[in-house]
Motif scaffolding. Structure first.
Motif, PDB file in Angstrom:
ATOM      1  N   ALA A  87       0.795  -1.210   0.000  1.00  0.00           N
ATOM      2  CA  ALA A  87       0.000   0.000   0.000  1.00  0.00           C
ATOM      3  C   ALA A  87       0.835   1.271   0.000  1.00  0.00           C
ATOM      4  O   ALA A  87       0.330   2.347  -0.218  1.00  0.00           O
ATOM      5  N   ALA A  88       2.108   1.068   0.291  1.00  0.00           N
ATOM      6  CA  ALA A  88       2.942   2.274   0.441  1.00  0.00           C
ATOM      7  C   ALA A  88       3.016   3.040  -0.865  1.00  0.00           C
ATOM      8  O   ALA A  88       3.031   2.451  -1.937  1.00  0.00           O
ATOM      9  N   ALA A  89       2.987   4.369  -0.735  1.00  0.00           N
ATOM     10  CA  ALA A  89       3.079   5.193  -1.936  1.00  0.00           C
ATOM     11  C   ALA A  89       4.500   5.151  -2.485  1.00  0.00           C
ATOM     12  O   ALA A  89       4.711   5.157  -3.688  1.00  0.00           O
ATOM     13  N   ASP A  90       5.471   5.107  -1.553  1.00  0.00           N
ATOM     14  CA  ASP A  90       6.858   5.010  -1.985  1.00  0.00           C
ATOM     15  C   ASP A  90       7.100   3.660  -2.619  1.00  0.00           C
ATOM     16  O   ASP A  90       6.581   2.654  -2.167  1.00  0.00           O
ATOM     17  N   ALA A  91       7.845   3.650  -3.658  1.00  0.00           N
ATOM     18  CA  ALA A  91       8.180   2.379  -4.292  1.00  0.00           C
ATOM     19  C   ALA A  91       9.339   1.763  -3.560  1.00  0.00           C
ATOM     20  O   ALA A  91      10.381   2.403  -3.410  1.00  0.00           O
ATOM     21  N   ILE A  92       9.124   0.564  -2.998  1.00  0.00           N
ATOM     22  CA  ILE A  92      10.169  -0.060  -2.197  1.00  0.00           C
ATOM     23  C   ILE A  92      10.448  -1.426  -2.778  1.00  0.00           C
ATOM     24  O   ILE A  92       9.545  -2.165  -3.159  1.00  0.00           O
ATOM     25  N   VAL A 141      17.602   4.738  -4.064  1.00  0.00           N
ATOM     26  CA  VAL A 141      18.465   4.951  -2.904  1.00  0.00           C
ATOM     27  C   VAL A 141      18.538   3.627  -2.174  1.00  0.00           C
ATOM     28  O   VAL A 141      17.513   3.030  -1.868  1.00  0.00           O
ATOM     29  N   ILE A 142      19.750   3.125  -1.947  1.00  0.00           N
ATOM     30  CA  ILE A 142      19.910   1.791  -1.377  1.00  0.00           C
ATOM     31  C   ILE A 142      20.278   1.884   0.094  1.00  0.00           C
ATOM     32  O   ILE A 142      21.097   2.711   0.486  1.00  0.00           O
ATOM     33  N   ALA A 143      19.692   1.014   0.911  1.00  0.00           N
ATOM     34  CA  ALA A 143      20.069   0.933   2.327  1.00  0.00           C
ATOM     35  C   ALA A 143      20.126  -0.541   2.717  1.00  0.00           C
ATOM     36  O   ALA A 143      19.353  -1.342   2.195  1.00  0.00           O
ATOM     37  N   ARG A 144      21.015  -0.892   3.560  1.00  0.00           N
ATOM     38  CA  ARG A 144      21.120  -2.281   3.980  1.00  0.00           C
ATOM     39  C   ARG A 144      20.096  -2.553   5.072  1.00  0.00           C
ATOM     40  O   ARG A 144      19.896  -1.730   5.968  1.00  0.00           O
ATOM     41  N   VAL A 145      19.467  -3.718   4.971  1.00  0.00           N
ATOM     42  CA  VAL A 145      18.493  -4.092   6.016  1.00  0.00           C
ATOM     43  C   VAL A 145      19.286  -4.494   7.252  1.00  0.00           C
ATOM     44  O   VAL A 145      20.148  -5.375   7.160  1.00  0.00           O
ATOM     45  N   PRO A 146      19.034  -3.824   8.413  1.00  0.00           N
ATOM     46  CA  PRO A 146      19.855  -4.125   9.592  1.00  0.00           C
ATOM     47  C   PRO A 146      19.687  -5.580  10.018  1.00  0.00           C
ATOM     48  O   PRO A 146      18.600  -6.137   9.935  1.00  0.00           O
ATOM     49  N   HIS A 147      20.774  -6.179  10.453  1.00  0.00           N
ATOM     50  CA  HIS A 147      20.828  -7.526  11.046  1.00  0.00           C
ATOM     51  C   HIS A 147      20.468  -8.656  10.099  1.00  0.00           C
ATOM     52  O   HIS A 147      20.385  -9.796  10.500  1.00  0.00           O
ATOM     53  N   ALA A 148      20.164  -8.416   8.859  1.00  0.00           N
ATOM     54  CA  ALA A 148      19.776  -9.502   7.948  1.00  0.00           C
ATOM     55  C   ALA A 148      20.993 -10.328   7.588  1.00  0.00           C
ATOM     56  O   ALA A 148      22.033  -9.776   7.268  1.00  0.00           O
ATOM     57  N   ASP A 149      20.855 -11.648   7.649  1.00  0.00           N
ATOM     58  CA  ASP A 149      21.975 -12.505   7.320  1.00  0.00           C
ATOM     59  C   ASP A 149      21.440 -13.739   6.598  1.00  0.00           C
ATOM     60  O   ASP A 149      20.640 -14.501   7.197  1.00  0.00           O
ATOM     61  N   PRO A 150      21.748 -13.988   5.370  1.00  0.00           N
ATOM     62  CA  PRO A 150      22.647 -13.207   4.506  1.00  0.00           C
ATOM     63  C   PRO A 150      22.102 -11.805   4.234  1.00  0.00           C
ATOM     64  O   PRO A 150      20.908 -11.587   4.416  1.00  0.00           O
ATOM     65  N   PRO A 151      22.978 -10.911   3.794  1.00  0.00           N
ATOM     66  CA  PRO A 151      22.596  -9.500   3.693  1.00  0.00           C
ATOM     67  C   PRO A 151      21.450  -9.259   2.723  1.00  0.00           C
ATOM     68  O   PRO A 151      21.369  -9.894   1.690  1.00  0.00           O
ATOM     69  N   LEU A 152      20.633  -8.318   3.124  1.00  0.00           N
ATOM     70  CA  LEU A 152      19.514  -7.899   2.283  1.00  0.00           C
ATOM     71  C   LEU A 152      19.577  -6.387   2.135  1.00  0.00           C
ATOM     72  O   LEU A 152      20.065  -5.692   3.024  1.00  0.00           O
ATOM     73  N   PHE A 153      19.034  -5.942   1.005  1.00  0.00           N
ATOM     74  CA  PHE A 153      19.080  -4.507   0.746  1.00  0.00           C
ATOM     75  C   PHE A 153      17.704  -4.014   0.365  1.00  0.00           C
ATOM     76  O   PHE A 153      16.932  -4.739  -0.250  1.00  0.00           O
ATOM     77  N   MET A 154      17.456  -2.788   0.774  1.00  0.00           N
ATOM     78  CA  MET A 154      16.191  -2.189   0.373  1.00  0.00           C
ATOM     79  C   MET A 154      16.481  -0.993  -0.503  1.00  0.00           C
ATOM     80  O   MET A 154      17.376  -0.203  -0.224  1.00  0.00           O
ATOM     81  N   GLY A 155      15.704  -0.959  -1.565  1.00  0.00           N
ATOM     82  CA  GLY A 155      15.878   0.182  -2.450  1.00  0.00           C
ATOM     83  C   GLY A 155      14.623   1.000  -2.459  1.00  0.00           C
ATOM     84  O   GLY A 155      13.528   0.452  -2.517  1.00  0.00           O
ATOM     85  N   TYR A 156      14.755   2.297  -2.325  1.00  0.00           N
ATOM     86  CA  TYR A 156      13.612   3.212  -2.402  1.00  0.00           C
ATOM     87  C   TYR A 156      13.643   3.833  -3.778  1.00  0.00           C
ATOM     88  O   TYR A 156      14.621   4.526  -4.133  1.00  0.00           O
TER      89      TYR A 156
END
Ligand code: ADP
Length: 434
Positions: free
Chosen positions: A17-22, A104-119
């Motif tokens: 539902a978020a307006a921001d594209a994630i 804009v990329i940010a790393r998802v905290p504590h995710a293992d293996p690493p995950l990234f979120m892009g806005y």
């Protein structure tokens, strides 16, 4: 297999539902989750988009796979460069058209293996104001860098100038010292010159005068004016005369050298037939040649060969060369020849004497230098004749040279200008001093 992120798995999960594209993706750039806005930006449905790589959904502005490699490479190494930075990508729509999007990329905290979120957001070009601000900022940075560079350059130049100035001060001090030394040396030379002048005056008077008197009295006695003279006495008087004349000749040589040294040798330039000087010189040496049974062959120039120079000095040069030729020749002949070439006259005196070894040739014009002294001394003289000869020739603007073969003989050649060369007297005097 990576578990699909659920809405409850963590707070940062994309919301449909978020307006921001994630969009959520792993280190290889594979899309794990995305909301509808993100799918819309990618031009696909959510279902279509999941499981594709970023590279398939988006291309980077320059459209090269390399940029993907860099992007995924930076994801894999979790490069801090990527975090929070806005990257402009080109979304490829399902039907093939494209549109720029900002990610804009940010790393998802504590995710293992690493995950990234892009806005994701539709690409918004920077406003004119922003662009202007950035341009001004860039200009300021460039200007500051330039100023800093100039400051460094100035500092370097200042240091260099300080060094150069220190060097100049040093050179100046050394120059002053050199000037002082030169002044001292000049004063010493002037004092020595004074002493030489004094010596010349004393020598001329104190030595020549009594010697001339001795020769005069000898002539009076020999002429029998003061009483009759026996043959034995006449013989002894003759020896006195020969010895006194020889001594006078030597004294005159020393005086000539000294006069040239102090630049006081007088020049009496006249125009005369060269033959006259040759005849006078010949008259002075003829007897010596006769005594040694040497043939004096003289190829005299015609009376029309005129020369403008100091006749006495030409005579002195010829007497010296002839005297040497007679002195160092035991049998045979001495021949004089004259040639004219290019405004000069060349007078050669060739003998059939003992000759001079090549190693001595360069030294014979040095003052007081004699070949004999370096082997067995049998001949008279003090070793000044050739030195005086060369100095006189140079004073007249000419030169003396020699060629010789041991056991066969020597040839001395005097080259003199037919008219005085248009150089200053001082230059000639300087040449004669050497
Ligand atoms: P010197 O008074 O000894 O003759 P010079 O200066 O006239 O002095 O000559 C220097 C030396 O050069 C002489 O001692 C002699 O060894 C050599 N020399 C000069 N002229 C001749 C010559 N015609 N033949 C051979 N040796 C010569």
């Amino acid at each position: 297999m990576m578990a699909r992120l659920s809405r409850s798995s963590h707070d940062g999960a994309p919301s449909q539902a978020a307006a921001d594209a994630i969009i959520t993706f792993d280190a290889s750039g594979r899309v794990l989750e995305l909301n509808a806005s993100a799918a819309a930006l990618a031009g696909r449905t959510v279902a279509e988009a999941i499981g594709h790589s970023l590279a398939e959904l988006f291309v980077t502005p320059d459209n090269t796979p390399d940029t993907h490699a860099i992007l995924t490479g930076e994801l894999a190494t979790d490069s801090p460069l990527l975090h929070g930075r806005r990257v402009t990508l080109t979304a490829t729509w399902a039907h093939g058209s494209t549109a720029p999007v900002d990610l804009v990329i940010a790393r998802v905290p504590h995710a293992d293996p690493p995950l990234f979120m892009g806005y994701l957001r539709e690409h918004t070009p920077r406003s004119a104001l922003e662009a202007e601000r950035e341009r001004l900022l860039q200009e300021q940075i460039a200007a500051r860098e330039q100023l800093e560079a100039q400051a460094i350059q100035l500092q370097t130049q200042t240091t260099n100038l300080e060094l150069a100035s220190a060097e100049l001060r040093d050179i100046n001090a050394r120059l002053l010292e050199a000037v002082q030394q030169t002044t001292d040396a000049r004063r010493a030379a002037e004092a020595a010159n004074e002493a030489k002048n004094e010596f010349l005056a004393v020598m001329s008077h104190e030595l020549r005068t009594p010697l001339t008197a001795i020769i005069g009295y000898e002539e009076l006695l020999a002429d029998g004016i003061t009483g009759s003279v026996s043959d034995a006495q006449r013989e002894q008087l003759h020896r006195i005369k020969v010895s006194a004349n020889h001594l006078l000749f030597l004294i005159d040589q020393v005086l000539t050298v000294a006069r040239i040294d102090v630049g006081k040798e007088h020049m009496a330039m006249t125009r005369f037939p060269l033959r006259v000087a040759i005849d006078h010189a010949r008259y002075m040496v003829e007897q010596k040649a006769t005594v040694k049974r040497l043939r004096l062959v003289v190829h005299e120039p015609p009376d029309t060969l005129m020369i403008e120079t100091d006749a006495g000095k030409v005579q002195q040069i010829l007497v010296n060369l002839w005297s040497n030729a007679i002195e160092y020749t035991n049998e045979g002949s001495i021949q004089l020849d004259v040639q004219v070439a290019g405004g000069h006259v060349l007078i050669s005196v060739a003998d059939t004497g003992i000759g001079i070894a090549p190693e001595h040739l360069a030294r014979i014009f040095d003052p007081f230098w004699q070949v004999e002294r370096h082997s067995t001394r049998r001949h008279g003289g003090v070793g000044l004749g050739l030195n005086v000869t060369r100095r006189l020739a140079r004073l007249l603007g000419g030169e003396v040279t020699v060629t010789s073969t041991v056991g066969k003989g020597s040839t001395f050649v005097v080259r003199l200008p037919l008219t005085p060369p248009p150089v200053k007297r001082r230059t000639r005097a300087a040449a004669a001093m050497r």
